[in-house]
Design a protein around this motif. Structure first.
Motif, PDB file in Angstrom:
ATOM      1  N   LYS A  38      32.551  27.848  46.345  1.00  0.00           N
ATOM      2  CA  LYS A  38      33.932  28.030  46.776  1.00  0.00           C
ATOM      3  C   LYS A  38      34.095  28.438  48.234  1.00  0.00           C
ATOM      4  O   LYS A  38      35.219  28.539  48.717  1.00  0.00           O
ATOM      5  N   THR A  39      33.030  28.734  48.908  1.00  0.00           N
ATOM      6  CA  THR A  39      33.192  29.294  50.246  1.00  0.00           C
ATOM      7  C   THR A  39      33.020  28.269  51.364  1.00  0.00           C
ATOM      8  O   THR A  39      33.053  28.629  52.535  1.00  0.00           O
ATOM      9  N   ALA A  40      32.780  27.019  51.029  1.00  0.00           N
ATOM     10  CA  ALA A  40      32.743  25.985  52.069  1.00  0.00           C
ATOM     11  C   ALA A  40      34.122  25.906  52.734  1.00  0.00           C
ATOM     12  O   ALA A  40      35.143  26.101  52.078  1.00  0.00           O
ATOM     13  N   ASP A  41      34.126  25.608  54.021  1.00  0.00           N
ATOM     14  CA  ASP A  41      35.391  25.650  54.779  1.00  0.00           C
ATOM     15  C   ASP A  41      36.466  24.749  54.175  1.00  0.00           C
ATOM     16  O   ASP A  41      37.619  25.141  54.034  1.00  0.00           O
ATOM     17  N   ILE A  55      30.845  31.725  56.504  1.00  0.00           N
ATOM     18  CA  ILE A  55      30.523  31.521  55.088  1.00  0.00           C
ATOM     19  C   ILE A  55      29.741  32.711  54.554  1.00  0.00           C
ATOM     20  O   ILE A  55      29.996  33.200  53.451  1.00  0.00           O
ATOM     21  N   GLN A  56      28.796  33.220  55.360  1.00  0.00           N
ATOM     22  CA  GLN A  56      27.998  34.356  54.901  1.00  0.00           C
ATOM     23  C   GLN A  56      28.883  35.580  54.655  1.00  0.00           C
ATOM     24  O   GLN A  56      28.683  36.309  53.681  1.00  0.00           O
ATOM     25  N   MET A  60      32.328  38.414  48.387  1.00  0.00           N
ATOM     26  CA  MET A  60      32.484  38.089  46.961  1.00  0.00           C
ATOM     27  C   MET A  60      31.446  38.793  46.100  1.00  0.00           C
ATOM     28  O   MET A  60      31.699  39.120  44.948  1.00  0.00           O
ATOM     29  N   MET A  86      32.405  24.803  37.197  1.00  0.00           N
ATOM     30  CA  MET A  86      32.446  26.264  37.187  1.00  0.00           C
ATOM     31  C   MET A  86      33.399  26.746  36.092  1.00  0.00           C
ATOM     32  O   MET A  86      34.458  26.182  35.871  1.00  0.00           O
ATOM     33  N   PRO A 120      37.765  33.364  47.204  1.00  0.00           N
ATOM     34  CA  PRO A 120      37.205  33.941  48.422  1.00  0.00           C
ATOM     35  C   PRO A 120      38.236  33.984  49.548  1.00  0.00           C
ATOM     36  O   PRO A 120      39.197  33.213  49.565  1.00  0.00           O
ATOM     37  N   ARG A 135      32.013  35.548  53.797  1.00  0.00           N
ATOM     38  CA  ARG A 135      32.793  35.318  52.557  1.00  0.00           C
ATOM     39  C   ARG A 135      31.926  35.548  51.329  1.00  0.00           C
ATOM     40  O   ARG A 135      32.354  36.158  50.348  1.00  0.00           O
ATOM     41  N   VAL A 136      30.679  35.047  51.396  1.00  0.00           N
ATOM     42  CA  VAL A 136      29.776  35.217  50.261  1.00  0.00           C
ATOM     43  C   VAL A 136      29.496  36.695  50.032  1.00  0.00           C
ATOM     44  O   VAL A 136      29.547  37.189  48.897  1.00  0.00           O
ATOM     45  N   ALA A 167      23.264  31.619  48.370  1.00  0.00           N
ATOM     46  CA  ALA A 167      24.593  31.058  48.087  1.00  0.00           C
ATOM     47  C   ALA A 167      25.264  30.565  49.366  1.00  0.00           C
ATOM     48  O   ALA A 167      25.936  29.526  49.366  1.00  0.00           O
ATOM     49  N   ALA A 168      25.095  31.301  50.468  1.00  0.00           N
ATOM     50  CA  ALA A 168      25.707  30.888  51.730  1.00  0.00           C
ATOM     51  C   ALA A 168      25.131  29.555  52.200  1.00  0.00           C
ATOM     52  O   ALA A 168      25.855  28.667  52.677  1.00  0.00           O
ATOM     53  N   ALA A 219      39.461  33.310  53.326  1.00  0.00           N
ATOM     54  CA  ALA A 219      39.185  32.239  54.280  1.00  0.00           C
ATOM     55  C   ALA A 219      38.734  32.787  55.620  1.00  0.00           C
ATOM     56  O   ALA A 219      38.418  32.025  56.539  1.00  0.00           O
ATOM     57  N   ILE A 259      37.934  33.262  37.968  1.00  0.00           N
ATOM     58  CA  ILE A 259      37.148  32.710  39.066  1.00  0.00           C
ATOM     59  C   ILE A 259      37.649  33.355  40.349  1.00  0.00           C
ATOM     60  O   ILE A 259      38.809  33.203  40.709  1.00  0.00           O
ATOM     61  N   PRO A 260      36.796  34.095  41.015  1.00  0.00           N
ATOM     62  CA  PRO A 260      37.258  34.821  42.198  1.00  0.00           C
ATOM     63  C   PRO A 260      37.654  33.871  43.319  1.00  0.00           C
ATOM     64  O   PRO A 260      37.066  32.802  43.483  1.00  0.00           O
ATOM     65  N   VAL A 318      37.563  26.579  50.836  1.00  0.00           N
ATOM     66  CA  VAL A 318      38.154  27.917  50.901  1.00  0.00           C
ATOM     67  C   VAL A 318      39.501  27.892  51.624  1.00  0.00           C
ATOM     68  O   VAL A 318      40.370  28.736  51.369  1.00  0.00           O
ATOM     69  N   LYS A 319      39.683  26.926  52.518  1.00  0.00           N
ATOM     70  CA  LYS A 319      40.956  26.841  53.238  1.00  0.00           C
ATOM     71  C   LYS A 319      41.977  25.957  52.522  1.00  0.00           C
ATOM     72  O   LYS A 319      43.066  25.717  53.042  1.00  0.00           O
ATOM     73  N   ALA A 374      30.247  31.016  42.096  1.00  0.00           N
ATOM     74  CA  ALA A 374      31.488  30.868  42.870  1.00  0.00           C
ATOM     75  C   ALA A 374      31.259  31.004  44.377  1.00  0.00           C
ATOM     76  O   ALA A 374      31.809  30.208  45.150  1.00  0.00           O
ATOM     77  N   PRO A 375      30.471  31.986  44.852  1.00  0.00           N
ATOM     78  CA  PRO A 375      30.235  32.036  46.298  1.00  0.00           C
ATOM     79  C   PRO A 375      29.583  30.763  46.832  1.00  0.00           C
ATOM     80  O   PRO A 375      29.847  30.360  47.964  1.00  0.00           O
ATOM     81  N   ALA A 427      26.506  26.885  50.064  1.00  0.00           N
ATOM     82  CA  ALA A 427      27.898  26.558  50.406  1.00  0.00           C
ATOM     83  C   ALA A 427      27.952  25.596  51.590  1.00  0.00           C
ATOM     84  O   ALA A 427      28.785  24.682  51.628  1.00  0.00           O
TER      85      ALA A 427
END
Lengths: 197, 354
Positions: free
Chosen positions: B42-45, A185-186, A192, B309, A179, A188-189, B143-144, A181, A176-177, B48-49, B38-39, B147
């Motif tokens: 997993k990329t919500a603030d 968000i865009q 990925m 996932m 991302p 980061r997406v 995906a964005a 920080a 599972i990759p 991801v933090k 995953a994007p 997220a």
């Protein structure tokens, strides 16, 4: 020619020895041995019995076919030997002349034929259902022992693994990759998905 | 050998038609969907933090066990205490994380995406509609947005995701909070926050932890969770605060706004950047999905977000509908599961303004 025939006789003797050994191994308490082996591997007695029952069912379903094939193969080998000797006999007749020589030849040829009869009788006894099961069990036991050795060599001992208290949670398969920080968000997406093909 | 039997002349087969429509393998299920799911997940603030604990690979439910040991675990020993005496000090509890099945169904017109796609490619590249890069571009846009939805969902909940930390229906009120993952948390009443009173409101929550749950104050992963607005108000407050005026005992007790004009943090007033925010040594985590007038004080380990996932239950599809229905559309679908739970809800302090 004599050497070849002698070699064939030696092979037959070896096979007989192997069968004798196998017959000695087949003891009535094979079920207990099987269960004991599973218990040694870490299973409980109930689980071991369940595995044994499953194994027996499997043997009932598919065990006989394998044995039959093996017997057929062996029969084929014997038939080819017989054919070979039959084919060789006219040559011998032509190569050696005289009635006495022929008598000696026939008397020699009869001996292995008797031996084959005895062998085939033994095999037909061995293919009784009980013996087939025992042979199958011995084979599975050997395979399990080999697999167990391999697992121990690899450091994996499944019987020692604890039971999960969350059986509905599965092992995450695949990577599972993670991302970054950084960025939106865009961003980061996009990062990925950049190299996904 | 293939060229020998090819009906097309070799020259034409050399040409690479950039817009030649070809079908892409568009459905990705199970682990194969991970690069696309995953994007989105997993990329919500907040995720991801690493502000909360994340568990993947849940098919439907996960049981989180917690052990609490009372202070009286140590007993008197010696010759007079040879018998076994159960201290009964260890308590096992568990919380169950249940996933909610969610999906994304979006149909996008390629013509609408053209300008953005061309700009991302640059002027010297041709826009191949059927390339994996274009598929990734379209999937990435969806995906964005997904997220962002995940960020809001895990805190606020919604009509389709009744499992947020602070609400089950997207509204920060009694009904939503009582059905949320933190319904059993320790609560503290706070006022609607402004730059003038934000220090006092955060101080009230801290004071509640000190009096009711002091053990959590020594935990290294303890954090204040606030919204972007609250964090911004806090920056303003500390940039103009001066020497103990803003945060004192009277302010804590009453929660009344006080004059806090001063030289600010480091005496630099607003001419500074606050990379990380802290309140008395506790990190302030800025979560865009949080409600504005809410403060959560909790350990990261105690707030859990789970997903499916990595299991066979996720799926992502990129469907080129323009190939067979005469339209100019592509469809993007995603299916996944999401859920939240608090390990020990009572160890969480929630400051709420209703």
């Amino acid at each position: 020619m004599f050497r070849k025939r002698k070699f064939a006789e030696e092979e037959v003797v070896e096979e007989t020895t192997t069968e004798t050994t196998e017959t000695e191994e087949s003891t009535p308490d094979s079920m207990e041995q099987f269960i004991n082996l599973l218990v040694d591997m870490g299973l409980s007695a109930e689980q071991a019995e369940a595995v044994h029952t499953m194994a027996m069912e499997l043997v009932d379903v598919s065990g006989g076919e394998t044995i039959t094939e093996e017997v057929k193969e062996e029969t084929k080998v014997e038939a080819s030997r017989q054919g070979r000797e039959r084919r060789q006999s006219p040559r011998r007749e032509f190569s050696r002349r005289g009635v006495e020589g022929r008598r000696e030849r026939f008397s020699r040829d009869e001996e292995p034929t008797r031996g084959r009869r005895v062998l085939s009788e033994q095999r037909s006894e061995r293919t009784s259902p009980t013996q087939r099961l025992e042979v199958q069990l011995r084979r599975q036991r050997r395979e399990m022992a080999e697999m167990r050795k391999q697992l121990i060599e690899l450091g994996a001992q499944p019987a020692t693994r604890g039971l999960s208290n969350a059986p509905q949670r599965r092992e995450v398969s695949g990577h599972i990759p993670t991302p970054s920080a950084e960025g939106s968000i865009q961003d980061r997406v996009n990062a990925m998905l950049k190299n996904v093909r | 050998m293939n060229n020998r039997y090819n009906s097309l002349p070799s020259r034409s087969s050399r040409r690479q038609f950039s817009n030649n429509p070809q079908g892409l393998a568009g459905t990705y299920a199970g682990v194969l969907s991970t690069p696309f799911i995953a994007p989105a997940l997993k990329t919500a603030d907040t995720l991801v933090k690493g502000y909360v604990r994340q568990i993947d690979g849940i098919s439907y439910k996960a049981v989180l066990s917690a052990t609490s040991i009372a202070d009286d675990v140590i007993q008197a020993g010696g010759a007079s205490a040879c018998a076994f005496s159960d201290g009964d000090s260890v308590t096992l509890s568990e919380s169950i994380l249940t996933l909610t099945d969610l999906k994304v169904n979006e149909e996008l017109c390629r013509a609408t995406m053209l300008n953005s796609w061309q700009q991302q490619l640059g002027p010297r590249n041709s826009a191949d509609w059927s390339s994996p890069e274009y598929r990734n571009f379209v999937m990435g846009q969806v995906a964005a947005k997904t997220a962002q939805g995940v960020e809001n969902a895990i805190w606020k909940g919604s009509s389709v995701f009744a499992n947020g930390f602070l609400s089950s229906n997207g509204t920060f009120g009694t009904t939503g909070f009582n059905a949320s993952s933190l319904a059993n948390a320790t609560t503290q009443a706070i006022a609607a926050m402004t730059a003038s009173n934000v220090l006092q409101q955060i101080g009230l929550v801290y004071n509640k932890a000190a009096t009711a749950k002091s053990a959590i104050l020594s935990k290294p992963d303890l954090k204040f969770f606030v919204s972007n607005k609250t964090a911004a108000l806090y920056r303003q407050a500390i940039a103009t605060a001066g020497g103990g005026i803003a945060f004192d005992t009277a302010g804590l007790a009453s929660g009344v706004a006080e004059s806090n004009t001063g030289q600010g943090y480091n005496n630099m007033v607003t001419n500074q950047a606050f990379t990380t925010l802290n309140f008395l040594g506790i990190q302030i985590a800025e979560c865009p999905g949080m409600f504005d007038d809410a403060i959560v004080l909790a350990q990261s380990e105690n707030l859990v977000v789970g997903s499916n996932m990595g299991t066979d239950y996720t799926q992502a599809s990129y469907i080129q509908t323009y190939l067979y229905d005469g339209s100019d559309n592509v469809r993007v679908t995603m299916r996944f599961g999401l859920g939240t739970v608090a390990g020990i809800a009572t160890d969480v302090i929630v400051g709420k303004s209703f």
